[in-house]
Motif scaffolding. Structure first.
Motif, PDB file in Angstrom:
ATOM      1  N   THR A   3     -10.714  -8.250  -5.648  1.00 29.30           N
ATOM      2  CA  THR A   3     -11.114  -6.554  -5.820  1.00 29.30           C
ATOM      3  C   THR A   3      -9.695  -5.753  -6.260  1.00 29.30           C
ATOM      4  OG1 THR A   3     -12.273  -6.972  -3.918  1.00 29.30           O
ATOM      5  CG2 THR A   3     -11.649  -4.661  -4.525  1.00 29.30           C
ATOM      6  N   GLU A   4      -8.519  -6.584  -5.693  1.00 25.06           N
ATOM      7  CA  GLU A   4      -7.299  -5.753  -6.094  1.00 25.06           C
ATOM      8  C   GLU A   4      -6.868  -6.154  -7.477  1.00 25.06           C
ATOM      9  OE1 GLU A   4      -4.050  -6.216  -3.811  1.00 25.06           O
ATOM     10  OE2 GLU A   4      -2.730  -5.512  -5.429  1.00 25.06           O
ATOM     11  N   GLN A  34       5.360   2.459 -14.432  1.00 29.89           N
ATOM     12  CA  GLN A  34       4.254   2.191 -13.162  1.00 29.89           C
ATOM     13  C   GLN A  34       3.510   0.958 -13.840  1.00 29.89           C
ATOM     14  OE1 GLN A  34       2.027   5.772 -13.807  1.00 29.89           O
ATOM     15  NE2 GLN A  34       3.620   7.133 -12.447  1.00 29.89           N
ATOM     16  N   TRP A  36      -9.038  -3.810 -10.155  1.00 26.52           N
ATOM     17  CA  TRP A  36      -8.575  -2.658  -9.919  1.00 26.52           C
ATOM     18  C   TRP A  36      -7.115  -2.793 -10.845  1.00 26.52           C
ATOM     19  CZ3 TRP A  36      -3.969  -0.528  -8.198  1.00 26.52           C
ATOM     20  CH2 TRP A  36      -3.915   0.566  -8.190  1.00 26.52           C
ATOM     21  N   LEU A  60      -3.534   2.901 -17.975  1.00 28.19           N
ATOM     22  CA  LEU A  60      -1.938   3.390 -18.295  1.00 28.19           C
ATOM     23  C   LEU A  60      -1.473   3.202 -19.586  1.00 28.19           C
ATOM     24  CD1 LEU A  60      -0.249   2.175 -14.905  1.00 28.19           C
ATOM     25  CD2 LEU A  60      -0.511   4.405 -15.858  1.00 28.19           C
ATOM     26  N   ALA A  93     -11.662 -12.488  -1.644  1.00 31.27           N
ATOM     27  CA  ALA A  93     -12.433 -11.484  -2.066  1.00 31.27           C
ATOM     28  C   ALA A  93     -11.323 -10.280  -2.224  1.00 31.27           C
ATOM     29  CB  ALA A  93     -13.350 -11.279  -0.943  1.00 31.27           C
ATOM     30  N   THR A  94     -10.519 -10.215  -1.292  1.00 34.86           N
ATOM     31  CA  THR A  94      -9.800  -9.112  -1.592  1.00 34.86           C
ATOM     32  C   THR A  94      -8.906  -9.137  -2.681  1.00 34.86           C
ATOM     33  OG1 THR A  94      -9.386  -9.396   1.211  1.00 34.86           O
ATOM     34  CG2 THR A  94      -7.801  -8.009  -0.150  1.00 34.86           C
ATOM     35  N   LEU A 110       2.202   1.685  -3.595  1.00 37.81           N
ATOM     36  CA  LEU A 110       1.240   2.280  -4.303  1.00 37.81           C
ATOM     37  C   LEU A 110       1.099   3.828  -4.169  1.00 37.81           C
ATOM     38  CD1 LEU A 110      -0.524   1.019  -6.307  1.00 37.81           C
ATOM     39  CD2 LEU A 110      -2.247   0.678  -4.706  1.00 37.81           C
ATOM     40  N   ALA A 111       0.884   4.223  -2.980  1.00 35.58           N
ATOM     41  CA  ALA A 111       0.775   5.653  -2.619  1.00 35.58           C
ATOM     42  C   ALA A 111       1.774   6.235  -3.109  1.00 35.58           C
ATOM     43  CB  ALA A 111       0.827   5.922  -0.990  1.00 35.58           C
ATOM     44  N   PHE A 120       0.706  -1.163  -0.246  1.00 35.33           N
ATOM     45  CA  PHE A 120       0.027  -0.127   0.137  1.00 35.33           C
ATOM     46  C   PHE A 120       0.982   1.236   0.023  1.00 35.33           C
ATOM     47  CE2 PHE A 120      -4.113  -2.006   2.033  1.00 35.33           C
ATOM     48  CZ  PHE A 120      -4.313  -2.532   0.640  1.00 35.33           C
TER      49      PHE A 120
END
Lengths: 175, 175
Positions: free
Chosen positions: B159-160, B111, B163, B171, B155-156, B99-100, B96
């Motif tokens: 979701t990722e 990227q 995305w 991109l 599920a996580t 990613l930020a 995370f």
DNA sequence: GCAGGATATATCGGGTTGGAGGTATATTCG
DNA sequence: CGAATATACCTCCAACCCGATATATCCTGC
């Protein structure tokens, strides 16, 4: 990692190597626990009186140190499962590990209490999701990667919340 | 945590106290970075030549040590953003954080390369999701908490993945 | 018969982390 | 004026973690 060791040894007698395999499998074999982490940990836990070892002559290869929890070790696991500090989101693995061994608290009411604490924790306005009273939206971030981070974090939380509510309902109907 | 410090200082000059606030806000204020972690880290990073400090007389309170990256520090951030080892799932926060700050790699192609690596990593059969060749199902676990763990984890990941695929498409159309 | 891989345990060094505690200044509110 | 709060930095310590390195055994395939 202590938590995982306590959890695996709660109802089984294992040796270090087996423990290593199971811990690795718990969250996928991506980052197996290093020997330099596990063996000193076991030694610390033994010194702390949480576990005892019994040397077993080698059957497959080198002699095994069969490990089992002492009463203090069993108590320690139960305490940790009940400990509110164990379910912080910042260390996802900590919560996942706890979840994996929650069955050891065999009272459904106690299991429910832990889940409710997690539920409360997740719905508490944390500043990553809230700007004061107003809930944040992905559109509030200008950078697409920050947006993505926010999207994933909220989606994850929503998924877990749904599961928590369903599981809680099931536990409560059971009690 | 180094990664967060590098990320925040890449295009801004901050002092320790401000850094502390921003790092805490990055993943919610749940577990703010401790002083005993931050200040020694800053000292280590300074010794390593990654950042320099400039003493500024106190305007609000005590004098501030304004921090900024050295060229080596900037290079270190870019190296880390490109480092395949930085995106392991076991430490979600690591990914995370990365990613930020991914915007600092200002070439969209670069990227995209990082996201593709993460995508590859997530779709790789890890034994938590796979039993040999066969994908696991929640029903494969007898314990409801293990089932829940599996449900949330999958599920996580789903979701990722969604995305990641969308962001990658965006991109690539941009390049 | 021996090389390679799996089994099994261990240590060392260096980096990392958080908790507890300490120092000092500026602002705000009663 | 005094207390509380926010700002700002720091150190010590114990725990923890990983990579590298070492040792020894057993089994399988060539």
């Amino acid at each position: 990692m202590q938590l995982a060791v306590l959890g695996f040894l709660y109802d089984a007698q294992l040796h270090g190597y087996d423990l290593r395999r199971r811990i690795a499998a718990l969250t996928g074999h991506v980052r197996p626990i290093a020997d330099g982490t596990l063996y000193p940990l076991l030694k610390r836990m033994e010194t702390a009186g949480l576990l005892r070892r019994e040397l077993q002559p080698g059957q497959v290869a080198a002699p095994r140190h069969m490990l089992s929890l002492t009463p203090a070790g069993e108590q320690e696991l139960l305490n940790r499962l009940r400990d509110p500090d164990e379910l912080f989101i910042t260390d996802e693995n900590r919560w996942f590990t706890l979840l994996a061994f929650l069955r050891h608290l065999d009272d459904p009411a106690e299991q429910a209490a832990v889940l409710r604490r997690r539920l409360h924790f997740l719905t508490q306005p944390a500043s990553f999701f809230w700007d004061g009273d107003r809930p944040l939206r992905a559109a509030d971030f200008d950078d697409p990667f920050r947006q993505g981070l926010f999207t994933i974090a909220t989606a994850t939380t929503r998924t877990e919340l749904t599961w928590l509510r369903e599981t809680l309902a099931a536990l409560e109907s059971q009690a």
